[in-house]
Design a protein around this motif. Structure first.
Motif: not given
Length: 266
Positions: A150-167
């Motif tokens: 759970s931690v690895v999956a959510c953590g990696l997805l959080g890294i990927a999702a950071s690319a969608l954040v503008r600020s």
């Protein structure tokens, strides 16, 4: 030459020290899920037919999934967006810290935070609602691999999702939208999950949160509670398969989307 693993561990120590110095972040991270558990456990009646299966016990198990998602996914996404905006990533790029070492450091941070979050949630369940902890070693073994995936999956997805954040300012709001939505359709805030429309359950089954919540319920709830799940069983094999698949998907997305600098600096 210092290995990537060693650099990652050192970076993880730095990340943890930086986090504990931010009291506001600590309070929100650790106590908001615990507050929700207190509210849900106190408000909802024990309307289950099975003896020993109260609302507080169910939410104590399900909310562990919420605690991990909010800690790993949101903390990771917001942290990377902040590092990119304030120039931390640009500075690290000129050091021996590789992207892999940086990711490892962040995963160490969210693993430590998620573990502390689980302790807080279990403490609330035990001391406020008399939730019994499992005594069988097999259940704790299930908890161990479920927590790790759970931690690895959510953590990696959080890294990927950071690319969608503008600020960094909007990162929390942007990342909370999918998190909150998935909590409701995945049976974290609504149980039994069979109360939801079939199409919602189908959609939730694609994402990891539904399987995380179901998995943690399998650890902390009695075996007869499996009948309240969408499939009528705990399905540990399918849970491991789905979470493992999302670990791979998250890693692929990280490699495809991670940037050391902001788009505006390119």
């Amino acid at each position: 030459m210092t290995s990537t693993l060693t650099i990652g561990r050192r970076r993880g120590g730095v990340e943890i020290l930086q986090f504990v110095r931010d009291r506001t972040a600590m309070i929100f991270t650790f106590f908001f899920p615990a507050l929700l558990l207190l509210l849900f456990g106190s408000i909802f009646a024990d309307d289950y037919d099975q003896p020993g299966l109260g609302a507080a016990r169910v939410f104590s198990a399900s909310m562990i999934a919420y605690g991990i998602v909010s800690t790993a996914f949101i903390t990771m996404g917001v942290g990377i967006a902040t590092d990119r905006e304030d120039g931390t990533l640009k500075r690290l790029r000129g050091t021996p810290v590789t992207a892999t070492a940086y990711f490892l450091g962040k995963l160490i941070l969210v693993a430590a935070l998620a573990a502390a979050e689980v302790v807080v949630l279990l403490a609330v369940g035990v001391f406020f609602f008399d939730v019994p902890l499992p005594s069988e070693p097999g259940r704790w073994l299930t908890f161990g691999w479920l927590f790790l995936l759970s931690v690895v999956a959510c953590g990696l997805l959080g890294i990927a999702a950071s690319a969608l954040v503008r600020s960094a300012r909007t990162a929390g709001a942007v990342l909370n939208v999918p998190v909150v939505a998935l909590q409701f359709v995945s049976g974290v805030f609504i149980h039994p999950i069979t109360q939801l429309p079939g199409w919602m359950i189908t959609v939730a089954s694609v994402f990891p949160v539904k399987w995380m919540a179901q998995g943690f319920r399998s650890v902390f709830l009695p075996d007869y509670a499996a009948g309240l799940e969408a499939g009528g069983a705990w399905e540990p094999g399918r849970t491991a398969l789905v979470l493992g698949a999302w670990c791979v998907i998250g890693l692929v997305l990280c490699l495809a989307t991670f940037r050391w600098t902001d788009r505006r600096d390119s």
